[in-house]
Design an enzyme around this catalytic site. Sequence first.
Site: not given
Ligand code: GLN
Length: 484
Positions: A76, A151, A175
């Site tokens: 990632k 994400s 995410s």
């Molecule tokens: N969707 C959540 C956010 O926008 C979690 C994102 C994540 O786990 N990095 O914060």
Amino acid sequence: MHNSTIAQLAEGLRAGRFSSLELTQAFLQRIERLDPGLNCYVTVTAEQALAEARAADARLAAGNAGPLTGIPISQKDIFCTQGVRTSCGSRMLDSFVAPYDATVVERFKQAGAVMLGKLNMDEFAMGSSNETSFYGPVRNPWDTGCVPGGSSGGSAAAVAARLTPGATGTDTGGSIRQPASFCGITGIKPTYGRVSRWGMIAFASSLDQGGPMARTAEDCALMLQVMAGFDERDSTSVDRPVPDYRAALGGSVEGLRIGLPKEFFGEGLDGEIATVLQQAIDELRKLGATVHEISLPNMGLSVPAYYVVAPAECSSNLARYDGVRFGYRCEAPKDLHDLYCRSRGEGFGAEVKRRILIGTYALSAGYYDAYYLKAQKIRRLISEDFRKAFEQVDVIVGPTAPSVAFKFGEKTADPIAMYLSDIYTIAVNLAGLPGMSVPVGFCGRLPVGMQLIGNYFDEARLLNVAHRYQQVTDWQTRAPEGCA
Ligand code: GLN
């Protein structure tokens, strides 16, 4: 080769059925052919990958290879990689090249894995759909009109489309699990502190945790084995022995106590998803597990508490991007103030700015007690709910997400609707527990994930339960059309 799991590829390499170089070339060719339509990769490191593959072949020949030697893995784009751009999905870091490797990256290197490239993601990991990336959205290989989740959407889509056998992800509020669910793959967010955060660009430091994303639980076990463990460079890393995750896969599910939180199966969950989940729970029952209704009474507070804590920490973590030390700098600043304002104004996207604003507000004098302190208290209540639940059951089971993958643009105009995508995953981060998503079926052509939540450092048990399930089902072997 691309349809094989990491475990199968490792065996093939060892048996000399193909070389790491051939394997790496095969994946690079697939990326070249299929990624333009999916946009999973921000950077492909072809030359470096071929060199690493040659080195891995030499190591395999010399007989000092580990289980991941010669296996292609993609990172990632939040993990710093020496000499290779780490963008974090942001214009702010579009030209940032880290002078060092993140601990996770370093460990894969030491294991002899081959890095294919860096994967697309929501900007600074803020998002649930990959639509906030500076490099454009990733497409879901099961339906290219739908989001892959976020994400870690690039990671999930790349694994599902067989553009890598395994990828790293990070999970601050869901995410790893939510995109794994949307793309029909397996992913685990370990206990907070299990995997080093050193060199993993910070979003919300008390919640962020890296973990593996692959097609099967067995592959996640192999990857986690490399990723997990104490790191003195990360002060929140936990000094505790790492179990043999693969060996743990032989365990039985007989007598396993599964808790189904009533708050997870009520209003808000798609009916078709509930049916698919019920079938998966029945499979676990057939394997000898017992099912118990439990309650996590404060679950409804998790999203609001998260959207105070996470933005508060992000506003502090992202203060370092000031246009001076590294990252984006605006053209021809008039003075220092103008340099700060325009560099940040032009370098960050809308969602990141929204979070910085919320976080700065929540932390400001006069509001701190009302928001941040209150959210921390809720966080404690949520941890207590889980503590009590784990006195009665071994594993908690529920949906990973309230819906299957949604269409592009469907939630972009309404941040709250987007935030609710993580309604079943966020509490796990607030408590610091391990959580996993396992593919358990489809609604139409889109995959459904089941979430498994374990007690602290109980990753081996989660992986084992998922593995047993995958031995009697075959959802993890399905490939999206055009990717098989
Ligand atoms: N969707 C959540 C956010 O926008 C979690 C994102 C994540 O786990 N990095 O914060």
